[in-house]
Design an enzyme around this catalytic site. Sequence first.
Site, mmCIF file in Angstrom:
data_model
loop_
_atom_site.group_PDB
_atom_site.id
_atom_site.type_symbol
_atom_site.label_atom_id
_atom_site.label_comp_id
_atom_site.label_asym_id
_atom_site.label_seq_id
_atom_site.Cartn_x
_atom_site.Cartn_y
_atom_site.Cartn_z
ATOM 1 N N ASP A 7 43.410 38.491 52.408
ATOM 2 C CA ASP A 7 43.396 39.084 50.918
ATOM 3 C C ASP A 7 43.540 40.530 51.275
ATOM 4 O O ASP A 7 42.256 41.337 51.251
ATOM 5 C CB ASP A 7 42.049 38.759 50.332
ATOM 6 C CG ASP A 7 42.142 39.085 48.627
ATOM 7 O OD1 ASP A 7 42.970 40.083 48.487
ATOM 8 O OD2 ASP A 7 41.364 38.868 47.993
ATOM 9 N N TYR A 64 39.488 36.938 36.764
ATOM 10 C CA TYR A 64 39.900 38.223 36.471
ATOM 11 C C TYR A 64 39.554 38.560 35.171
ATOM 12 O O TYR A 64 39.360 37.755 34.196
ATOM 13 C CB TYR A 64 41.383 38.403 36.501
ATOM 14 C CG TYR A 64 41.866 38.410 38.143
ATOM 15 C CD1 TYR A 64 41.645 39.413 38.683
ATOM 16 C CD2 TYR A 64 42.601 37.128 38.634
ATOM 17 C CE1 TYR A 64 42.225 39.663 40.172
ATOM 18 C CE2 TYR A 64 43.016 37.316 39.918
ATOM 19 C CZ TYR A 64 42.755 38.511 40.631
ATOM 20 O OH TYR A 64 43.319 38.691 42.078
ATOM 21 N N ARG A 83 43.656 34.206 44.809
ATOM 22 C CA ARG A 83 42.427 34.844 45.010
ATOM 23 C C ARG A 83 41.412 33.597 45.268
ATOM 24 O O ARG A 83 40.588 33.360 44.579
ATOM 25 C CB ARG A 83 41.581 35.672 43.835
ATOM 26 C CG ARG A 83 42.582 36.869 43.784
ATOM 27 C CD ARG A 83 43.059 37.823 44.681
ATOM 28 N NE ARG A 83 41.891 38.809 45.227
ATOM 29 C CZ ARG A 83 41.564 40.090 44.536
ATOM 30 N NH1 ARG A 83 42.399 40.096 43.506
ATOM 31 N NH2 ARG A 83 41.172 40.951 44.959
ATOM 32 N N SER A 89 41.701 42.881 48.543
ATOM 33 C CA SER A 89 40.421 43.182 48.482
ATOM 34 C C SER A 89 40.139 44.238 49.574
ATOM 35 O O SER A 89 39.489 44.868 49.628
ATOM 36 C CB SER A 89 39.698 41.925 48.827
ATOM 37 O OG SER A 89 39.696 41.104 47.749
ATOM 38 N N GLN A 112 40.835 34.067 51.575
ATOM 39 C CA GLN A 112 39.985 35.378 51.669
ATOM 40 C C GLN A 112 40.158 36.084 52.673
ATOM 41 O O GLN A 112 40.296 37.470 52.677
ATOM 42 C CB GLN A 112 38.592 34.925 51.649
ATOM 43 C CG GLN A 112 37.735 35.300 50.172
ATOM 44 C CD GLN A 112 36.532 34.881 50.060
ATOM 45 O OE1 GLN A 112 35.913 34.065 51.041
ATOM 46 N NE2 GLN A 112 35.872 35.186 48.837
HETATM 47 P P1 NAD Z 1 40.879 43.977 39.607
HETATM 48 O O1 NAD Z 1 41.355 45.006 40.417
HETATM 49 O O2 NAD Z 1 41.608 43.066 38.739
HETATM 50 O O3 NAD Z 1 39.831 44.696 38.397
HETATM 51 C C1 NAD Z 1 38.740 45.691 38.596
HETATM 52 C C2 NAD Z 1 37.827 45.363 37.488
HETATM 53 O O4 NAD Z 1 37.992 46.011 36.304
HETATM 54 C C3 NAD Z 1 37.506 43.863 37.438
HETATM 55 O O5 NAD Z 1 35.908 44.003 37.925
HETATM 56 C C4 NAD Z 1 37.655 43.851 36.032
HETATM 57 O O6 NAD Z 1 36.678 42.784 35.220
HETATM 58 C C5 NAD Z 1 37.518 45.281 35.357
HETATM 59 N N1 NAD Z 1 38.051 45.659 34.130
HETATM 60 C C6 NAD Z 1 39.323 45.093 33.544
HETATM 61 N N2 NAD Z 1 39.365 45.398 32.303
HETATM 62 C C7 NAD Z 1 38.233 46.135 32.104
HETATM 63 C C8 NAD Z 1 37.865 47.053 30.619
HETATM 64 N N3 NAD Z 1 38.669 46.924 30.002
HETATM 65 N N4 NAD Z 1 36.877 47.591 30.667
HETATM 66 C C9 NAD Z 1 35.853 47.406 32.013
HETATM 67 N N5 NAD Z 1 36.345 46.889 33.180
HETATM 68 C C10 NAD Z 1 37.506 46.219 33.158
HETATM 69 O O7 NAD Z 1 39.641 42.902 40.158
HETATM 70 P P2 NAD Z 1 39.415 42.857 41.523
HETATM 71 O O8 NAD Z 1 38.567 44.036 42.078
HETATM 72 O O9 NAD Z 1 40.694 42.573 42.235
HETATM 73 O O10 NAD Z 1 38.333 41.477 41.504
HETATM 74 C C11 NAD Z 1 38.445 40.519 40.325
HETATM 75 C C12 NAD Z 1 37.756 39.280 40.357
HETATM 76 O O11 NAD Z 1 38.159 38.541 41.691
HETATM 77 C C13 NAD Z 1 36.238 39.707 40.860
HETATM 78 O O12 NAD Z 1 35.591 38.735 40.641
HETATM 79 C C14 NAD Z 1 36.133 39.524 42.751
HETATM 80 O O13 NAD Z 1 34.950 39.274 43.083
HETATM 81 C C15 NAD Z 1 36.991 38.393 42.529
HETATM 82 N N6 NAD Z 1 37.772 38.080 44.133
HETATM 83 C C16 NAD Z 1 37.823 36.826 44.591
HETATM 84 C C17 NAD Z 1 38.338 36.546 45.846
HETATM 85 C C18 NAD Z 1 38.481 35.448 46.457
HETATM 86 O O14 NAD Z 1 37.732 34.432 46.202
HETATM 87 N N7 NAD Z 1 39.181 35.224 47.554
HETATM 88 C C19 NAD Z 1 38.970 37.926 46.481
HETATM 89 C C20 NAD Z 1 38.961 39.139 45.773
HETATM 90 C C21 NAD Z 1 38.348 39.135 44.500
#
Ligand code: NAD
Length: 368
Positions: A130, A228, A122, A133, A127
């Site tokens: 991805d 994460y 990520r 996402s 991006q």
């Molecule tokens: P994910 O699908 O792994 O998790 C979904 C959400 O669940 C996350 O926000 C996580 O903090 C939350 N979570 C985990 N355990 C929890 C708990 N016990 N209680 C409450 N919430 C909990 O996450 P995602 O949607 O794939 O994204 C994770 C991060 O990666 C984010 O910060 C996102 O912005 C970032 N991201 C970056 C890029 C990039 O830079 N290319 C691309 C996509 C996502």
Amino acid sequence: MKIGVPKETADNERRVALTPEVAGRLVKSGLTVVVERGAGESASFGDEAYRAAGATVGVTAAEIFGHSDCILKVQAPSTAEVGLCRSGAALVAVFQPSAIGDVVSQLATRNVTSFSLALLPRITRAQSMDVLSSQATVAGYKAVLLAAATAGRLFPMLVTAAGTLPPAKVLVLGAGVAGLQAIATAKRLGAVVFAFDVRPAVKEQVESLGAKFVAMEITEHAETAGGYAKELSEDTHRRELAFLAQQVKEADIVITTAAIPGKKAPTLITREAVQGMKPGSVIVDLAAETGGNCELTQPGRDVTQSGVTIMGPVNLASTLPFHASQMYARNISTFLLHVVKDGALQLDFGDEIVRDTCVTHAGEVKKA
Ligand code: NAD
């Protein structure tokens, strides 16, 4: 270089790996694209549109797999499909290698160079590739629509001659990509939205969408360097369950999206917490496929307990196949053009995009 796009064979998979528009772009970049007859039909992309974009439409899966240098798929290949691949070919799809060990060994044995976009780092550079996402965005949106169609109440506040209806209260647990999209969609439908996440950075993003962040004191560091969530300590998790049991009592709709990469989804709503909810409330558990955020969730089914409906939808992105395929096609084609130079696969294992996504190469399993 010949790129093959077979029709997806998994149950309930309506997406296609390339749309006509993106196939056309690959053709313009000098690649040959062959699409299996009817491959895009369930996503509303007809064979004629692929032909008009400069692709060829092949009749059988054997023709696509057997004659292509690189296969683009959505779901993991089946063993029968790997059996059709030619030695030295490449394949790109989305899968967790550990979940399909037999297929991964077979890909190596057949000397197929395979990549899983589920393993894409990520990072900013990746991006536009991805798929997690883009498909989570679709799932987050659809989760709210499912809840709205299932609940016996309206989302917006209405002031009518027949009385005033208060807005629905929507609670989103886990505000990553899917959760943020669920918040935005519920707001657009007129609900009052609350959200919770263990990562503190999320508060600002939640508030920028017009939702209220419900905060619980977390003293441990709940975020990895990669952004994460981490698994919580037993004590913090116990406090989280008690905190959320109070929060869900107030909600009409709860959308759960919490995940920890490579692990079972964390439990956020216990059986007892469901009993404390208002009759008629709806939970949509987007983590159903990885163990569920609610103890009562059953993947692919709706369960009703004490008047609360718990929905465990699987593969929601496939239920909006037109736009899900459009985004997927742009992601996978960007990845393809990253690993193909001068009409041939050129792999630089010093590049983390290549290193992290490559599952099998030169007869070897790289990610089990
Ligand atoms: P994910 O699908 O792994 O998790 C979904 C959400 O669940 C996350 O926000 C996580 O903090 C939350 N979570 C985990 N355990 C929890 C708990 N016990 N209680 C409450 N919430 C909990 O996450 P995602 O949607 O794939 O994204 C994770 C991060 O990666 C984010 O910060 C996102 O912005 C970032 N991201 C970056 C890029 C990039 O830079 N290319 C691309 C996509 C996502």
